[in-house]
Design a protein around this motif. Structure first.
Motif, PDB file in Angstrom:
ATOM      1  N   ARG A  69       3.659   0.325  11.208  1.00  0.00           N
ATOM      2  CA  ARG A  69       3.108   1.035  10.045  1.00  0.00           C
ATOM      3  C   ARG A  69       3.630   2.467   9.964  1.00  0.00           C
ATOM      4  O   ARG A  69       3.898   2.986   8.877  1.00  0.00           O
ATOM      5  CB  ARG A  69       1.586   1.041  10.083  1.00  0.00           C
ATOM      6  CG  ARG A  69       0.987   1.738   8.860  1.00  0.00           C
ATOM      7  CD  ARG A  69      -0.529   1.627   8.870  1.00  0.00           C
ATOM      8  NE  ARG A  69      -1.087   2.269   7.709  1.00  0.00           N
ATOM      9  CZ  ARG A  69      -1.482   3.543   7.665  1.00  0.00           C
ATOM     10  NH1 ARG A  69      -1.351   4.312   8.737  1.00  0.00           N
ATOM     11  NH2 ARG A  69      -1.995   4.050   6.577  1.00  0.00           N
ATOM     12  N   GLY A  73       5.167   2.370   6.580  1.00  0.00           N
ATOM     13  CA  GLY A  73       4.107   2.767   5.664  1.00  0.00           C
ATOM     14  C   GLY A  73       3.109   1.662   5.370  1.00  0.00           C
ATOM     15  O   GLY A  73       2.183   1.853   4.585  1.00  0.00           O
ATOM     16  N   ARG A  74       3.259   0.500   5.985  1.00  0.00           N
ATOM     17  CA  ARG A  74       2.328  -0.616   5.787  1.00  0.00           C
ATOM     18  C   ARG A  74       2.379  -1.533   7.007  1.00  0.00           C
ATOM     19  O   ARG A  74       3.309  -1.455   7.800  1.00  0.00           O
ATOM     20  CB  ARG A  74       2.663  -1.393   4.517  1.00  0.00           C
ATOM     21  CG  ARG A  74       4.064  -1.970   4.494  1.00  0.00           C
ATOM     22  CD  ARG A  74       4.364  -2.855   3.292  1.00  0.00           C
ATOM     23  NE  ARG A  74       3.677  -4.121   3.453  1.00  0.00           N
ATOM     24  CZ  ARG A  74       2.948  -4.712   2.510  1.00  0.00           C
ATOM     25  NH1 ARG A  74       2.821  -4.171   1.328  1.00  0.00           N
ATOM     26  NH2 ARG A  74       2.350  -5.849   2.734  1.00  0.00           N
TER      27      ARG A  74
END
Length: 163
Positions: A69, A73-74
């Motif tokens: 992440r 970003g995820r």
């Protein structure tokens, strides 16, 4: 020479040298009880060891997911963690060389694969494992699985979530 008294004493010594059938049966019964207690204790130790391995596996997976992440970003899609023994990678970066399998193998909960779930935008996740030891005092062990996770026969779950 042998007199009558000496012969009588020698005869008694021969008859008193062994154990009676009752004494042997008592010893065998005691040994059987001790063996059964040892086997029961051994099984409980194995369950606790496998549960400890499950907890360590999930915490290792949690660390890899957090690194993933941080870079992307995820959290990864569910399909990324559905194979036991595969890897978790993004491009040339490998976050987890080998996705851990349940220590009891494919005959246990969810075919040996730790269930993983995430929301649609990849902002939250959960991973769970079914515990064998019903006496586990760890406060993170619950009786309900995360939403969407399969149920296990003894309803004891260890789950990790995004922080």
């Amino acid at each position: 020479m042998w007199n009558a008294t000496a012969r009588k004493e020698a005869g008694r010594a021969l008859h008193q040298a062994g154990f009676t059938l009752v004494e042997l049966l008592i010893v065998i019964a005691i040994l059987a009880i001790l063996a059964s207690l040892g086997i029961v204790n051994h099984i409980a130790v194995l369950e606790r060891a496998r549960d400890g391995q499950r907890k360590a596996d999930l915490l290792q997976m949690q660390a890899a997911l957090e690194l993933y992440r941080t870079d992307t970003g995820r959290y990864p899609e569910v399909a990324s963690l559905t194979s036991c023994g595969g890897s978790l990678a993004n491009g040339s970066i490998t976050y987890l060389r080998r996705i851990p399998c349940d220590p009891k193998g494919t005959t246990f909960y969810n075919d040996g694969i730790y269930p993983y779930g995430t929301d649609a935008d990849g902002s939250t996740y959960w991973i769970t494992a079914c515990m064998e030891n019903s006496n586990d005092s760890d406060t993170r062990v619950t009786t309900a699985p995360p939403a969407g996770a399969p149920t296990c026969e003894n309803s004891r779950y260890f789950s990790v979530f995004n922080p």
